[in-house]
Write an enzyme that holds these catalytic residues in place. Structure first.
Site, mmCIF file in Angstrom:
data_model
loop_
_atom_site.group_PDB
_atom_site.id
_atom_site.type_symbol
_atom_site.label_atom_id
_atom_site.label_comp_id
_atom_site.label_asym_id
_atom_site.label_seq_id
_atom_site.Cartn_x
_atom_site.Cartn_y
_atom_site.Cartn_z
ATOM 1 N N GLU A 114 0.975 -1.237 0.023
ATOM 2 C CA GLU A 114 -0.066 0.173 0.101
ATOM 3 C C GLU A 114 0.894 1.247 -0.040
ATOM 4 O OE1 GLU A 114 -1.339 0.622 4.150
ATOM 5 O OE2 GLU A 114 -0.516 -1.421 4.428
ATOM 6 N N LYS A 169 2.834 4.607 0.902
ATOM 7 C CA LYS A 169 3.373 5.133 2.442
ATOM 8 C C LYS A 169 3.043 6.503 2.292
ATOM 9 C CE LYS A 169 7.226 5.219 5.174
ATOM 10 N NZ LYS A 169 7.448 6.750 5.669
ATOM 11 N N ASP A 180 2.802 10.391 3.230
ATOM 12 C CA ASP A 180 3.511 11.412 3.677
ATOM 13 C C ASP A 180 2.651 12.442 4.780
ATOM 14 O OD1 ASP A 180 5.924 12.361 4.474
ATOM 15 O OD2 ASP A 180 6.145 13.516 2.481
ATOM 16 N N TYR A 216 -4.341 2.372 8.652
ATOM 17 C CA TYR A 216 -3.542 1.229 8.344
ATOM 18 C C TYR A 216 -3.026 0.234 9.020
ATOM 19 C CZ TYR A 216 0.216 4.664 8.821
ATOM 20 O OH TYR A 216 0.894 5.738 9.622
ATOM 21 N N LYS A 268 11.079 2.770 -0.551
ATOM 22 C CA LYS A 268 11.071 4.288 -0.940
ATOM 23 C C LYS A 268 11.233 4.244 -2.458
ATOM 24 C CE LYS A 268 10.792 6.264 3.185
ATOM 25 N NZ LYS A 268 11.739 7.378 3.295
ATOM 26 N N CYS A 304 51.179 8.114 0.718
ATOM 27 C CA CYS A 304 50.445 8.885 1.434
ATOM 28 C C CYS A 304 50.539 10.596 1.449
ATOM 29 C CB CYS A 304 50.573 8.903 3.196
ATOM 30 S SG CYS A 304 49.483 9.706 4.104
ATOM 31 N N CYS A 322 51.917 12.228 4.804
ATOM 32 C CA CYS A 322 53.094 12.020 5.479
ATOM 33 C C CYS A 322 54.267 11.594 4.554
ATOM 34 C CB CYS A 322 53.445 11.062 6.604
ATOM 35 S SG CYS A 322 52.906 9.093 6.119
ATOM 36 N N CYS A 357 47.938 4.163 4.088
ATOM 37 C CA CYS A 357 49.328 4.665 4.608
ATOM 38 C C CYS A 357 49.791 3.915 5.514
ATOM 39 C CB CYS A 357 49.029 6.297 5.085
ATOM 40 S SG CYS A 357 50.334 6.762 6.173
ATOM 41 N N CYS A 412 52.571 9.253 10.658
ATOM 42 C CA CYS A 412 51.590 9.926 9.738
ATOM 43 C C CYS A 412 50.977 11.066 10.773
ATOM 44 C CB CYS A 412 50.728 8.975 8.947
ATOM 45 S SG CYS A 412 49.534 9.930 7.881
HETATM 46 S S1 IVH Z 1 2.797 0.861 8.884
HETATM 47 C C1 IVH Z 1 4.470 -1.017 13.048
HETATM 48 N N1 IVH Z 1 1.749 1.768 6.994
HETATM 49 O O1 IVH Z 1 5.464 5.716 8.188
HETATM 50 C C2 IVH Z 1 4.445 -0.211 11.632
HETATM 51 N N2 IVH Z 1 3.034 3.296 8.153
HETATM 52 O O2 IVH Z 1 8.253 4.884 9.018
HETATM 53 C C3 IVH Z 1 3.487 0.566 11.669
HETATM 54 N N3 IVH Z 1 3.236 5.434 7.132
HETATM 55 O O3 IVH Z 1 5.110 5.797 11.487
HETATM 56 C C4 IVH Z 1 3.298 1.666 10.400
HETATM 57 N N4 IVH Z 1 1.992 5.178 5.577
HETATM 58 O O4 IVH Z 1 3.646 7.416 10.089
HETATM 59 C C5 IVH Z 1 2.355 2.035 8.047
HETATM 60 N N5 IVH Z 1 0.615 2.543 4.826
HETATM 61 C C6 IVH Z 1 1.439 2.743 5.945
HETATM 62 C C7 IVH Z 1 2.115 4.061 6.227
HETATM 63 C C8 IVH Z 1 2.947 4.247 7.239
HETATM 64 C C9 IVH Z 1 2.912 6.224 6.277
HETATM 65 C C10 IVH Z 1 4.208 6.149 7.981
HETATM 66 C C11 IVH Z 1 3.562 6.029 9.547
HETATM 67 C C12 IVH Z 1 4.863 5.367 10.458
HETATM 68 C C13 IVH Z 1 6.156 5.894 9.307
HETATM 69 C C14 IVH Z 1 7.012 4.624 9.434
#
Ligand code: IVH
Length: 720
Positions: free
Chosen positions: A128, A130, A132, A239, A327, A433, A436, A457, A463
């Site tokens: 899913e 992540k 922000d 989530y 990421k 080096c 020295c 070195c 040195c």
């Molecule tokens: S799961 C035990 N799912 O990312 C794990 N985190 O770096 C619980 N975040 O603290 C987190 N989207 O603020 C999870 N789909 C997602 C997320 C998510 C954003 C954030 C959240 C977490 C941080 C982890």
């Protein structure tokens, strides 16, 4: 620390690593404070990620250097005092980051391995976006919203209940079939469209605009006046969860879908997948959709779907083993290499650094990039593999592609061959080096027979770079930490030729006062930048360290691979410095009881063990340590704190084919209860847990009278 001082993780010495981890801990903490605490980031998200990733990468290579205040052990920043604190019923943890397809494959592989299964694609994962935003824990008792807390430092957050109640997407009550206690966790965020509209309005009113949706959302939530929060139209995705009195499902997907039925928004891009191909396919699909989504995302989160497996996988110090955040990639730019400089570190490693024409990469100006070592410049990786096309060696004058990824210091990825200037010559790595003039050599790895990638070195104490770096380590914060004696003072005293002033090795620091008192010619207090008061302060600070904790003393010696954590392990294990040194000398043949005992210390591997023994074989080191001991007394180490488990403080060995748990699982569990897990049986072993087919270790344990038990007895002992 400027980018110019950075070294690739692979070639970092442990001293450099320790210093950098200290720097990163401070840097990340201050940015956490700005980001979470004040909602005013000073650096871009990518740059922050880069700091964290650099920290993680260094910790992975030097686990013994992981600091107590490591950013990897902290989650976010400590809460601001404006809101009442709420202690989370279960900690709100963080996620490990992955950056490449290989990392993801490794993550999935590690899940199977930990569970003792073949990677046959039978384990399902959810994938899913992540989001922000900021994570939030919302607690319902008897189906009524009773509190909402920010993540804070992961253990304690801020009570923002009134503000969260204004978020329309978060229900104030749950349906009748929801359990009595429910904590729903997820991300509060601001939609991009709402953010743009808000900024347009701010601009129209002649007010300052906001930086990004994430920080605006955070700022909006922390309003003491909940009406302001209400006007900001915050949104939410559920989530995860904290305490739940009765789980509504036995999977991640099922539980989140239940939250959806209870009225929480859940992300429509969440999918359940099993094969690596499908998982990576979904990552790319989400990446393609990213620009069109009305919310910022910075990656894709994968979680093991079955909750019983999540339970077995458990947690590391700050993140679950059953999840990772994949990421989105780093940013790149083109620039030219203006020059290549060589830096010399404490262990003599020569690190080439490219001086670049300044260029902006992801919002940050880049002027230096590490070139790691001789091979990297040529296009050869650490295992001898090609990392760029054949003729793509890096030359002064070349146009190159630089990337700021996880590393704070950017990497040179590749050379644009079409732009190579006519006269550009292959870079010749120095044979001596630059500091020295001693020979610089590439050592051969004893085990593999291969040439090491690092050029060193050979000057040692001769040195200046090595000697001063050594002293800087000695006085650094986690070593002797002498107030008023930092890098500047090291350079000053080192350069001096005056007998009453010069400091070339650590013991000289402690004889400085005596030498000053005996000298009529050169008085420190008459030298620019010193003065009577500061000289007295300096001598007092030095005297204060004439007695020092054993672990600091060992760490300060600067033994290769011995970072803070290893030093603590050694101090705890040997108790006194005399016992430690005697044992290390006895272990010099790399055989016998003392050697075995050293290798049995949990957390100390063979490379570290060898490095320590090598250190004590070198007469120069013994001389320096001897003179140091004339001046300084290391205190005996404190004992390990007891926990209530019957296995706390015990040394346990697992052997045979374990059937009730995998070896990793057994080790993690035992350690979490305060036990030490060793690889082989010795007089120091307290318990041997033997699975079917146990052989020589079981025999040895019986011979030594060590308590032995099977897996069931072990489980009974630790409480299942
Ligand atoms: S799961 C035990 N799912 O990312 C794990 N985190 O770096 C619980 N975040 O603290 C987190 N989207 O603020 C999870 N789909 C997602 C997320 C998510 C954003 C954030 C959240 C977490 C941080 C982890």
């Amino acid at each position: 620390m400027s980018a110019a001082n950075q070294t690739p993780v692979e070639t970092l010495s442990e001293e450099q690593a320790a210093a950098e981890l200290a720097f990163l801990a401070a840097e990340i903490a201050s940015n956490d404070e700005l980001y979470h605490g004040k909602d005013q980031p000073a650096i871009s998200d990518a740059e922050y990620d880069a700091l964290k990733r650099r920290n993680d990468a260094i910790e992975q290579r030097f686990p013994e250097l992981i600091r107590d205040d490591s950013p990897s052990r902290r989650v976010g920043a400590a809460p601001l005092p404006t809101f009442a604190p709420i202690t989370h019923s279960r900690p709100m943890l963080s996620l490990d980051n992955t950056f490449s397809d290989e990392d993801v494959q490794d993550f999935i592989g590690s899940v199977y391995r930990f569970l003792g299964q073949l990677p046959d694609g039978s384990i399902a994962f959810t994938a899913e976006p992540k989001i922000d935003g900021l994570s939030m824990s919302i607690r319902y008792e008897n189906r009524k919203l009773v509190s909402a807390a920010t993540r804070g430092d992961g253990t304690t957050g801020e009570n923002v209940t009134a503000n969260v109640k204004t978020i329309k997407q978060i229900p104030n009550t749950l349906p009748a079939d929801a359990p009595d206690i429910v904590e729903v966790r997820g991300e509060v965020y601001m939609a991009k469209s709402d953010f743009l509209a808000l900024n347009a309005q701010m601009e129209a009113e002649g007010k300052q605009t906001y930086v990004n949706p994430r920080n605006t959302a955070a700022g909006s939530l922390r309003q003491l006046d909940a009406k302001v929060t209400e006007s900001r139209k915050l949104r939410f995705f559920a989530y995860a969860w904290g305490e739940i009195s009765e789980m509504p499902s036995d999977t991640q997907m099922g539980t989140v879908e239940t939250f959806g039925r209870w009225g929480f928004p859940i992300n429509p891009l969440m999918k359940r997948l099993s094969s690596v191909e499908d998982i990576l396919g979904h990552y790319r699909e989400i990446g393609l959709q990213r620009p069109d989504l009305d919310y910022d995302i910075d990656g894709v989160v994968y979680k093991v779907d079955r909750l019983d497996l999540q339970q077995r996988l458990g947690f590391r110090s700050r993140s679950p083993r059953w999840a990772t955040a994949h990421k989105f990639p780093a940013e790149q730019a083109f620039t030219t290499v203006e020059n290549i400089d060589i830096q010399v570190g404490r262990t003599g490693a020569l690190t080439p650094v490219a001086r670049l024409t300044p260029v902006t990469v992801g919002g940050v100006v880049v002027t230096n990039a590490t070139l790691h070592n001789e091979d990297y410049i040529k296009g050869i990786g650490n295992s001898g593999e090609r990392i760029r096309e054949d003729d793509h060696d890096i030359r002064i004058g070349d146009t190159v592609i630089v990337q700021r990824a996880g590393d704070v210091i950017p990497q040179v990825l590749d050379v644009v061959m079409e732009k190579r200037p006519a006269g550009a010559e292959a870079y010749v790595f120095p044979k001596t080096c630059p500091v020295c003039g001693s020979h610089a050599v590439r050592e051969r790895n004893e085990k593999t027979g291969k040439l090491d990638s690092v050029t060193r070195c050979t000057g040692g104490f001769v040195c200046r770079a090595q000697a001063t770096e050594h002293l800087k380590h000695f006085v650094s914060r986690n070593a002797f930490d002498i107030e008023g004696f930092g890098t500047k003072q090291v350079d000053f005293f080192f350069e001096s030729e005056d007998e009453a002033l010069k400091i070339r090795t650590a013991p000289d620091i402690f004889t400085l006062k005596k030498r000053q008192e005996a000298s009529t010619l050169t008085k420190l207090e008459n030298i620019d930048g010193f003065g009577k008061v500061s000289v007295k302060k300096l001598f007092d600070a030095i005297d204060e360290r004439r007695s020092i904790a054993l672990n600091r003393f060992i760490y300060a010696l600067g033994i290769r691979h011995v970072g803070e954590t290893t030093a603590k392990l050694l101090a705890r294990h040997y108790g006194t410095y005399e016992a430690f040194e005697t044992a290390m000398k006895e272990a010099s043949s790399l055989a016998g009881d003392a050697w075995q005992d050293l290798n049995n210390v949990e957390g100390i591997g063979e490379i570290v063990a060898r490095a320590i023994v090598e250190f004590y074989k070198e007469p120069r080191n013994l001389d320096v340590v001897g003179r140091l001991l004339d001046e300084v007394t290391p205190e005996a180490a404190e004992q390990i704190a007891a926990s209530d488990s019957p296995v706390a403080g015990k040394t346990v060995v697992f052997t045979g084919s374990l059937e009730k748990f995998t070896r990793d699982e057994a080790k993690a569990r035992a350690e979490s209860l305060g036990a030490k897990v060793a690889g082989s049986v010795s007089k120091k072993t307290d318990i041997l847990v033997a699975g079917p087919g146990a052989g020589s270790k079981l025999d040895k344990a019986r011979e030594l009278g060590v308590q032995t038990m099977d897996e069931d007895e072990w489980l009974a002992l630790i409480g299942g």
